[in-house]
Scaffold this motif. Structure first.
Motif, short mmCIF file in Angstrom:
data_model
loop_
_atom_site.label_atom_id
_atom_site.label_comp_id
_atom_site.label_asym_id
_atom_site.label_seq_id
_atom_site.Cartn_x
_atom_site.Cartn_y
_atom_site.Cartn_z
N GLY A 74 0.81 -1.21 0.00
CA GLY A 74 0.00 0.00 0.00
C GLY A 74 0.85 1.26 0.00
N ARG A 75 1.94 1.26 0.81
CA ARG A 75 2.80 2.43 0.85
C ARG A 75 3.51 2.63 -0.48
NH1 ARG A 75 4.05 0.60 6.09
NH2 ARG A 75 6.10 -0.19 5.43
N ARG A 76 3.90 1.48 -1.12
CA ARG A 76 4.58 1.57 -2.41
C ARG A 76 3.64 2.18 -3.46
NH1 ARG A 76 4.77 -0.76 -6.98
NH2 ARG A 76 3.30 -2.41 -6.42
N GLU A 77 2.38 1.71 -3.47
CA GLU A 77 1.41 2.25 -4.43
C GLU A 77 1.16 3.75 -4.18
OE1 GLU A 77 -2.30 0.20 -4.58
OE2 GLU A 77 -1.43 -1.68 -5.29
N THR A 78 1.04 4.10 -2.90
CA THR A 78 0.79 5.50 -2.53
C THR A 78 1.95 6.39 -2.97
OG1 THR A 78 -0.54 4.79 -0.65
CG2 THR A 78 0.27 7.06 -0.60
N LEU A 79 3.19 5.89 -2.77
CA LEU A 79 4.36 6.67 -3.16
C LEU A 79 4.39 6.87 -4.68
CD1 LEU A 79 6.88 8.11 -2.21
CD2 LEU A 79 8.15 5.96 -2.45
N GLU A 80 4.02 5.83 -5.45
CA GLU A 80 3.95 5.95 -6.91
C GLU A 80 2.94 7.03 -7.32
OE1 GLU A 80 3.05 2.18 -8.63
OE2 GLU A 80 4.97 1.26 -8.04
N ILE A 81 1.79 7.01 -6.64
CA ILE A 81 0.74 8.00 -6.94
C ILE A 81 1.24 9.40 -6.65
CG2 ILE A 81 -1.53 8.86 -6.20
CD1 ILE A 81 -2.26 5.84 -5.72
N LEU A 82 1.88 9.58 -5.48
CA LEU A 82 2.38 10.90 -5.09
C LEU A 82 3.47 11.39 -6.03
CD1 LEU A 82 2.41 10.41 -1.22
CD2 LEU A 82 0.96 12.00 -2.49
N ASP A 83 4.36 10.45 -6.47
CA ASP A 83 5.40 10.83 -7.43
C ASP A 83 4.77 11.35 -8.72
OD1 ASP A 83 7.47 10.25 -5.76
OD2 ASP A 83 7.85 8.24 -6.56
N ARG A 84 3.73 10.66 -9.18
CA ARG A 84 3.07 11.08 -10.42
C ARG A 84 2.38 12.44 -10.23
NH1 ARG A 84 -1.97 10.12 -11.95
NH2 ARG A 84 -2.25 8.39 -10.49
N LEU A 85 1.68 12.61 -9.10
CA LEU A 85 1.01 13.88 -8.82
C LEU A 85 2.01 15.02 -8.66
CD1 LEU A 85 -1.76 12.68 -6.29
CD2 LEU A 85 -2.08 13.32 -8.69
N PHE A 86 3.20 14.68 -8.13
CA PHE A 86 4.27 15.68 -7.98
C PHE A 86 4.76 16.14 -9.35
CE2 PHE A 86 8.73 16.88 -7.62
CZ PHE A 86 8.69 17.84 -6.61
N GLU A 87 4.98 15.15 -10.25
CA GLU A 87 5.45 15.47 -11.60
C GLU A 87 4.42 16.32 -12.36
OE1 GLU A 87 6.37 11.81 -13.53
OE2 GLU A 87 8.01 11.32 -12.14
N GLU A 88 3.15 16.08 -12.09
CA GLU A 88 2.08 16.83 -12.76
C GLU A 88 1.83 18.18 -12.11
OE1 GLU A 88 -1.33 14.28 -12.78
OE2 GLU A 88 -0.39 12.77 -14.07
N GLY A 89 2.56 18.47 -11.03
CA GLY A 89 2.42 19.76 -10.36
C GLY A 89 1.19 19.88 -9.50
N ILE A 90 0.58 18.75 -9.11
CA ILE A 90 -0.65 18.78 -8.31
C ILE A 90 -0.33 18.79 -6.82
CG2 ILE A 90 -2.77 17.51 -7.75
CD1 ILE A 90 -2.71 16.46 -10.67
N VAL A 91 0.70 18.04 -6.39
CA VAL A 91 1.09 18.05 -4.98
C VAL A 91 2.53 18.53 -4.86
CG1 VAL A 91 -0.47 16.15 -4.39
CG2 VAL A 91 1.93 15.65 -4.91
N GLU A 92 2.88 18.94 -3.64
CA GLU A 92 4.25 19.35 -3.34
C GLU A 92 4.68 18.70 -2.02
OE1 GLU A 92 4.11 23.58 -3.11
OE2 GLU A 92 3.06 23.62 -1.20
N GLU A 93 5.99 18.46 -1.92
CA GLU A 93 6.53 17.91 -0.68
C GLU A 93 6.97 19.10 0.17
OE1 GLU A 93 9.57 14.36 0.78
OE2 GLU A 93 9.64 15.05 -1.29
N CYS A 94 6.24 19.35 1.27
CA CYS A 94 6.48 20.55 2.07
C CYS A 94 7.44 20.29 3.23
CB CYS A 94 5.17 21.11 2.60
SG CYS A 94 4.14 19.91 3.42
N ALA A 95 7.71 19.03 3.54
CA ALA A 95 8.71 18.61 4.53
C ALA A 95 9.08 17.18 4.16
CB ALA A 95 8.13 18.68 5.94
#
Length: 746
Positions: free
Chosen positions: A49-70
């Motif tokens: 589950g964590r691996r899938e979530t990380l993949e989703i976040l990486d994709r959303l990061f590349e698309e400029g939808i999310v940011e890593e704030c810490a």
């Protein structure tokens, strides 16, 4: 399961996780979510589950939808935070609440994030986070459309520039005017301005001059300022006046021949002493013992005003006459309202009439609607008619007494059928020749008023029923398009709040819905008559009711207990009455049912204009109240608390019903806080509790005419006692007030 199905299953699962993650980030935009939290909330925090979530976040990061704030903490980028479009509602502090259609709560925007938005602007707002109380807080990112509504204010003229200090509390900043463009504007002059620009970084919006009204403080200036604030005209354009002057006033023999002639029947008008237009008259004729023909004759305005003429178009725009404290702003030019359509005595007048043959049991033996010609024999004031009712003597005494007897019977029957007896005192001012208020008095509803009211109500409801229902050849009834005046039953939520409110005064209200509410309401009004809480309870009762409005969809009139009701009796001052006259003429002539869409649009506009006119009228009353109390700064009066907020209490003075605000911070002798649950303000050290209806003594602290605002200071018992014995401050008798006999307990 084959590999293809496994892959498609994983894809669906990942899509579901993506939706959950995005919804979570949007719902809590101020939160910083860890990988583990997002994995757990979206389907499980297992290793997979964590691996899938990380993949989703990486994709959303590349698309400029999310940011890593810490480190491994994520949130939406500002671009993808929830965006809404709504209307800015500005407070006196400069902060804004954005009202968004479909959202239950408004979005709060601090002044520093308001992007120079002003009250009424259509804006785009992004939700940044939620406050501790769940309130959405955001930032305005774009002004979609500037509000073009003008502001009224006082010009402060300097050496090189002009700043306008707006009267409205919803414009907390001064407006800049170019002195070069408008060099004639004088210091202290009341002006109307419209915002044209507000550049980022500039402290003041730039305005353009719309109109100069005169020097602040002058009565005409201030009344015109109120009209300008609500965008109400105070004069007619020349082309409209010219069109009115061009109307043929002759009443020809041919016209009379086409109408029912009432010139030989006793007919008279009853109006206020200062009335200039008389739009209704009553005729009375004895048919035989116990049977009377009563004519309700209404000025035939639509005979003179044709649909879509310039006068008619102006009447649509205005919607209604506006009644300020010291003047009437008519819907129709004076040539029509005070001359052609005014049913003046000893003149032949054209009318549209409702004629009823009644017996003493109030049975309508016959009714007739149509165009008539009348000759008014007498103009009575309400006071003159009342004297005849009370003494039995005077001109046309038999006719007046007959009408009054029937009217009182109609009134009793109406209340028996479930009508609500709203009988609130109307505040009036005694003014000098310059419009300065010298005193306050209360307008009473006596039997002469009720006599006219009941026959107008009779005509209105019977016209509504005649037009709304038609008999088919088979004997059934079919609905026809009609303009109705409707009033919905009160909501249970509002009634519940009202029930809790009156409980504070020891009154129990059992009814929850239907006609039982009206019965219980009338019972309550009898109980509170003459008490100190009468005005507060009556005010809250009105607020608990739905608002009446115009529509083509009939739901009846709850407050009057009529299944069919309209406005037919005042076409000089209300446009819906003109619409009803035209519909009645159409259906009397056998015409088909009218187009509903066009009429509904006109109904909606008339309802809106009625609200605006009422707000302007209240503003003029408030101005005169403040002007009146300006003469009593520093004096003390008895009152009752009429409203509570977290920052202060509203107090209504017992003698004059004038209301002012007392800030909690100004109450000497204790520190008070507002308890929202108990709906009380409580003194921290004294334990004093004040709630709605609590009797208090106040001192008049400030009277701001420009803001139409009164500031009181609530005096605690100890403070009041100290002030009472102070040598320089004796107790005052207060302003001279004429009270009604009802308030004297009669």
């Amino acid at each position: 399961m084959n590999k293809q199905n496994q892959r498609s299953g994983k894809g669906a699962r990942k899509t579901d996780r993506t939706s959950v993650i995005l919804n979570l980030l949007r719902e809590f935009p101020n939160n910083k979510f860890s990988l583990k939290h997002l994995a757990s909330a979206s389907g499980g925090a297992s290793k997979e589950g964590r691996r899938e979530t990380l993949e989703i976040l990486d994709r959303l990061f590349e698309e400029g939808i999310v940011e890593e704030c810490a480190r491994e903490k994520y949130r939406l980028t500002q671009k993808h935070l929830p965006h809404y479009e709504g209307v800015a509602d500005m407070t006196a502090s400069g902060s804004v609440y954005v009202k968004v259609e479909g959202l239950e709560a408004d979005i709060f925007v601090n002044q520093r994030n308001a992007a120079n938005a002003l009250n009424g602007d259509r804006v785009e707002v992004v939700v940044m986070h939620r406050g501790r109380n769940g309130q959405m807080e955001g930032e305005i990112t774009k002004i979609v459309e500037r509000n073009r509504k003008p502001y009224v204010g006082v010009a402060e003229v300097g050496l090189h520039q002009i700043f306008v200090r707006a009267d409205s509390r919803r414009m907390p900043m001064d407006i800049y005017l170019s002195k070069r463009t408008w060099p004639d504007v004088r210091d202290g002059e009341k002006v109307v301005v419209r915002i044209v620009d507000w550049q980022p970084g500039s402290k003041s919006p730039v305005g353009e001059l719309v109109e100069r009204l005169g020097m602040a403080g002058n009565n005409d200036t201030e009344m015109h300022a109120i009209l300008a604030e609500y965008e109400l005209p105070y004069r007619f354009e020349p082309e409209i006046e010219e069109a009115a002057e061009a109307i043929d006033a002759r009443v020809t023999g041919k016209e009379i021949a086409e109408r029912r002639d009432f010139r030989q029947v006793v007919t008279f008008t009853v109006d206020p002493a200062d009335a200039k237009d008389f739009d209704d008259a009553l005729s009375v004729r004895k048919i035989k013992d116990g049977v009377w023909e009563i004519g309700v004759h209404i000025a035939d305005v639509t005979h003179y005003v044709r649909p879509h003429s310039v006068i008619d178009d102006e009447a649509v725009e205005r919607g209604t006459s506006v009644y300020l404290v010291d003047r009437t702003v008519p819907m129709l030019p004076e040539r029509l309202s005070n001359e052609l359509c005014s049913l003046r005595p000893n003149e032949t007048s054209l009318c549209f009439s409702a004629v009823f043959t009644l017996n003493e049991n109030l049975e309508i033996l016959e009714e007739w609607f149509g165009r008539t010609v009348i000759h008014s024999d007498r103009r009575f004031t309400y006071a003159e008619a009342q004297e005849i009712i009370e003494t039995g003597r005077g001109d046309y005494a038999e006719e007046v007494l007959t009408l009054n007897r029937l009217a009182q019977a109609l009134r009793q029957e109406r209340f028996k059928n479930g009508a609500i007896s709203f009988d609130r005192e109307e505040v009036k001012f005694k003014l000098d020749e310059n419009g300065k208020p010298l005193g306050v008095y209360f307008k009473e509803q006596k039997e002469s008023n009720q006599m006219i009211e009941e026959f107008m109500l009779l005509a209105n409801r019977r016209v509504a029923e005649f037009c709304g229902k038609r008999r088919t050849e088979s004997g059934r009834t079919a609905e026809r398009t009609m303009v109705y005046r409707v009033h919905d039953s009160p909501s249970e939520e509002k009634l519940d709040r009202f029930r809790q409110f009156i409980l504070r005064f020891g009154h129990i209200f059992k009814a929850t819905k239907g006609r039982a509410v009206a019965k219980e309401m009338n019972k309550l009004f009898k109980q509170i008559k003459g008490t100190t809480e009468e005005n507060a309870v009556s005010t809250m009762a009105v607020r608990s009711m739905a608002k009446a409005y115009y529509t083509t969809d009939n739901i009846g009139h709850y407050g009057l207990a009529f299944p069919y009701y309209t406005h037919f009796t005042s076409p000089i001052r209300r446009y819906p009455d003109m619409m009803v006259h035209r519909l009645l003429a159409r259906y009397l002539a056998g015409g088909k049912s009218a187009d509903k869409t066009e009429l509904e649009d006109l109904c909606a506009r008339a309802s809106d204009r009625e609200v605006v006119a009422a707000e302007a009228e209240r503003a003029s009353i408030k101005y005169k109240m403040v002007e009146f109390m300006k003469e009593h700064i520093g004096e003390e009066f008895e009152g009752h608390i009429s409203g509570l907020t977290e920052w202060g209490v509203y107090v209504e003075l017992d003698e004059t019903h004038i209301e002012g605000m007392s800030f909690l911070r100004d109450i000497e002798g204790d520190f008070f806080q507002f308890d929202e649950q108990l709906y009380e303000i409580i003194g921290r050290s004294t334990g004093i509790r004040l709630t709605l209806g609590s009797p208090v003594r106040i001192r008049v602290k400030r009277a701001d005419l420009q803001k139409r605002q009164l500031d009181f200071e609530v005096l605690l018992p100890e403070t009041a006692a100290r002030r009472a014995v102070a040598p320089s401050e004796g107790r005052t008798k207060g302003p001279k007030v004429r009270t009604s006999s009802r308030r004297r307990g009669k």
